[in-house]
Design a protein around this motif. Structure first.
Motif, PDB file in Angstrom:
ATOM      1  N   ASP A 346     -13.321 -12.667   6.101  1.00 22.11           N
ATOM      2  CA  ASP A 346     -13.883 -12.187   4.839  1.00 22.11           C
ATOM      3  C   ASP A 346     -12.814 -11.508   3.992  1.00 22.11           C
ATOM      4  N   GLN A 347     -11.959 -10.697   4.627  1.00 20.24           N
ATOM      5  CA  GLN A 347     -10.887 -10.037   3.878  1.00 20.24           C
ATOM      6  C   GLN A 347      -9.924 -11.048   3.274  1.00 20.24           C
ATOM      7  N   LEU A 348      -9.526 -12.027   4.063  1.00 20.22           N
ATOM      8  CA  LEU A 348      -8.588 -13.028   3.576  1.00 20.22           C
ATOM      9  C   LEU A 348      -9.147 -13.762   2.366  1.00 20.22           C
ATOM     10  N   VAL A 349     -10.393 -14.179   2.446  1.00 15.38           N
ATOM     11  CA  VAL A 349     -11.009 -14.895   1.329  1.00 15.38           C
ATOM     12  C   VAL A 349     -11.097 -13.988   0.103  1.00 15.38           C
ATOM     13  N   GLU A 350     -11.426 -12.731   0.298  1.00 12.46           N
ATOM     14  CA  GLU A 350     -11.509 -11.787  -0.825  1.00 12.46           C
ATOM     15  C   GLU A 350     -10.160 -11.649  -1.530  1.00 12.46           C
ATOM     16  N   TRP A 351      -9.077 -11.517  -0.775  1.00 17.07           N
ATOM     17  CA  TRP A 351      -7.743 -11.348  -1.369  1.00 17.07           C
ATOM     18  C   TRP A 351      -7.289 -12.579  -2.146  1.00 17.07           C
ATOM     19  N   LEU A 352      -7.870 -13.725  -1.815  1.00 19.23           N
ATOM     20  CA  LEU A 352      -7.480 -14.982  -2.457  1.00 19.23           C
ATOM     21  C   LEU A 352      -8.485 -15.467  -3.504  1.00 19.23           C
TER      22      LEU A 352
END
Length: 424
Positions: A346-352
Motif C-alpha cells: 500500500d505504501q509503495l503504490v501511494e508513493w507512486l
C-alpha cells in the motif's frame, strides 16, 4: 466503448477478485463478478491492479537528442512500466523557455505520446542564465511547473525572484540542487571510500544539501511550493525534515536507484553507475528510506535518463550522467522493498500514485468510481530477469540488467485505452 477488467486484485480489497467497468475514459463500476456487457474484456487473472503510476521526473530527450530517446519511445517505456502520467524535464534543445518553443513541444507530445505527458518549463532562459523566463506566458502555453533540472540555480537572488514569481502565479518550483562552487576536479561519483579505491574524483554531498538549505529559507520567505528532485544524502533529508517541521511548503522525491543501491555496489569504473546525484554511502541509502517512511520524502520518481550505448560504454570519466528507470521502477521496488517487508505494498503504490497527484494537484492517481480510467496491472507472482530485450526505451543504460524481479507490468490503460499489454 466499454472495457471490463475481470478478476483484479486491488489495494484495500486484497482477498477477493474484483471487476472494474470502464466506459469511455472513466471508471463506472467496481465490484465482485459484475454482470455487464462490454465490447472488450481483459482478464487480470488475480494480478494487482492499481491506479496508473505517476512519474514527476523523466527525460524524453526530444527535441534535440532523439538518438537517445524520443517522445514516442520514452512514453512507450513509461507505459511498459505501468506509468500513465509522466512529467518531462525541459533540458532538451531548444529548451522550452519561450511560448513558441513550448508550443512546439506540446505539438510533438500531442502527435507522439502514448501516455499523458506534462511538460516542465525552465526557470531561467537556456537553463543556465540568470534571466527569468516569462512564467505567466509559459503557463498559458501549457507549462506544468518550472525547473532547471540538470543544473542547480547558482545565484540565490535568481532563485528568490523565481520563487516570488511562481508564488504569484500559483505554480511550483522544482529544483535539481547542486552548488557548482563545491564541485572539484570534475567529480564523477560520490566522494566516499569507493571513489578513492577506484581512483575516481568525488562529488560531495554538500553540493546538494547546502543548496537545499538555502532554498528552503527562500521558499519560506516567498511562500512558494518548492519541490526537490532526486534527494540522495542524509544531510539533505535532515534539512528537509527540519523545514517541514517549520511549516515550509517543501516536498521531495527519491529515485529507485538511490533507495536500492549505494557506492558499495560500484565494483569498477563502470559508466552505467554514473548518475547525478551519485550513489552515496550506505548510511545515506538508509536515511533515504527512513525519510520516505516518516514522510520527509513524499514520493518516488525515476529520473529516467536515456543515453546511447556508445555514450555509456567504458569509464565514468567523460560519459554522461544518468540511467533509465521507467520500465523497471515498480518491479525493482516491489521485489527489494515490499517482498523484504521493509515497506508495505500500500505504501509503495501511494508513493507512486496518490502522493504525487495530491502534491501537484492532478486529478488522477485514484482507483474509484468516477476517476479517470488510468490503470496499471502487475504480476506479483512470476519471477523475471531484467534484460535489454524487454525494454521499450530507445536506450538500455541501466545497472539493473540481470536483476531478478517480481511485479512486472501485465497491462497499462490510459483513458480507457490499452497502451501496453504483455505478450502471451
Amino acid at each position: 466503448m466499454k472495457l471490463l477488467i475481470k478478476n483484479a486484485r486491488i489495494i484495500g480489497n486484497h482477498d477477493f477478485p474484483t471487476d472494474i467497468l470502464i466506459e469511455d475514459s472513466t471508471i463506472k463500476k467496481i465490484g465482485m463478478d459484475l454482470k455487464v456487457s462490454a465490447e472488450k474484456i481483459l482478464n487480470a487473472k488475480g494480478k494487482l491492479v492499481t491506479p496508473g503510476l505517476i512519474d514527476v521526473h523523466v527525460h524524453l530527450r526530444e527535441p534535440g537528442f532523439e538518438y537517445k530517446e524520443t517522445i514516442a519511445t520514452g512514453t512507450a517505456a513509461a507505459a511498459r512500466g505501468g506509468f500513465t502520467t509522466i512529467c518531462a524535464m525541459p533540458n532538451v534543445n531548444p529548451a522550452p523557455d519561450s511560448v513558441k518553443k513550448m508550443q512546439n513541444i506540446q505539438r510533438l507530445i500531442s502527435k507522439s505520446a502514448k501516455v499523458k505527458v506534462k511538460q516542465y518549463a525552465p526557470i531561467t532562459e537556456q537553463l543556465t542564465s540568470d534571466r527569468l523566463t516569462d512564467q505567466r506566458a509559459l503557463v498559458n502555453a501549457g507549462a506544468f511547473a518550472f525547473t532547471n533540472d540538470g543544473v542547480g540555480v547558482q545565484t540565490a537572488a535568481t532563485m528568490y525572484l523565481a520563487m516570488k514569481e511562481a508564488a504569484k502565479n500559483k505554480v511550483s518550483i522544482i529544483a535539481h540542487t547542486e552548488d557548482d562552487s563545491l564541485l572539484f576536479d570534475g567529480g564523477v561519483m560520490h566522494e566516499g571510500k569507493r571513489n578513492k579505491e577506484l581512483n575516481l574524483s568525488g562529488m560531495s554531498q554538500l553540493t546538494e544539501s547546502t543548496q537545499i538549505a538555502r532554498d528552503v529559507l527562500l521558499a519560506e520567505a516567498t511562500g512558494v511550493h518548492y519541490h526537490i528532485c532526486h534527494v540522495s544524502a542524509k544531510e539533505s533529508v535532515r534539512v528537509i525534515r527540519d523545514a517541514k517541521k517549520a511549516g515550509i511548503n517543501v516536498t521531495a522525491e527519491v529515485t529507485p536507484h538511490h533507495l536500492l543501491m549505494s557506492e558499495e555496489d560500484i565494483l569498477s569504473d563502470n559508466s552505467l553507475f554514473k548518475m547525478n546525484p551519485p550513489l552515496r554511502s550506505k548510511a545515506d541509502q538508509e536515511a533515504l528510506l527512513e525519510g520516505l517512511l516518516d514522510g520527509t520524502i513524499d514520493m518516488i520518481a525515476t529520473d529516467h535518463a536515456p543515453h546511447s550505448d556508445e555514450e555509456k560504454q567504458g569509464s565514468m570519466i567523460g560519459s554522461p550522467f544518468g540511467i533509465i528507470g521507467s520500465e523497471t521502477a515498480f518491479p525493482l521496488l516491489y521485489t527489494n522493498l515490499v517482498k523484504t517487508r521493509r515497506v508495505t505494498l500500500d505504501q509503495l503504490v501511494e508513493w507512486l500514485t496518490s502522493k504525487p497527484a495530491e502534491i501537484f494537484n492532478m486529478d488522477i492517481g485514484r482507483l474509484e468510481v468516477g476517476a479517470p480510467a488510468d490503470l496499471a496491472c502487475f504480476d506479483l507472482q512470476n519471477e523475471k530477469v531484467i534484460s535489454k530485450e524487454m525494454l521499450h526505451s530507445k536506450s538500455s543504460n541501466t545497472p539493473f540488467i540481470g536483476w531478478k524481479i517480481y511485479g512486472d507490468t501485465y497491462f497499462t490503460i490510459v483513458d480507457g485505452q490499452v497502451v501496453y499489454q504483455e505478450e502471451n
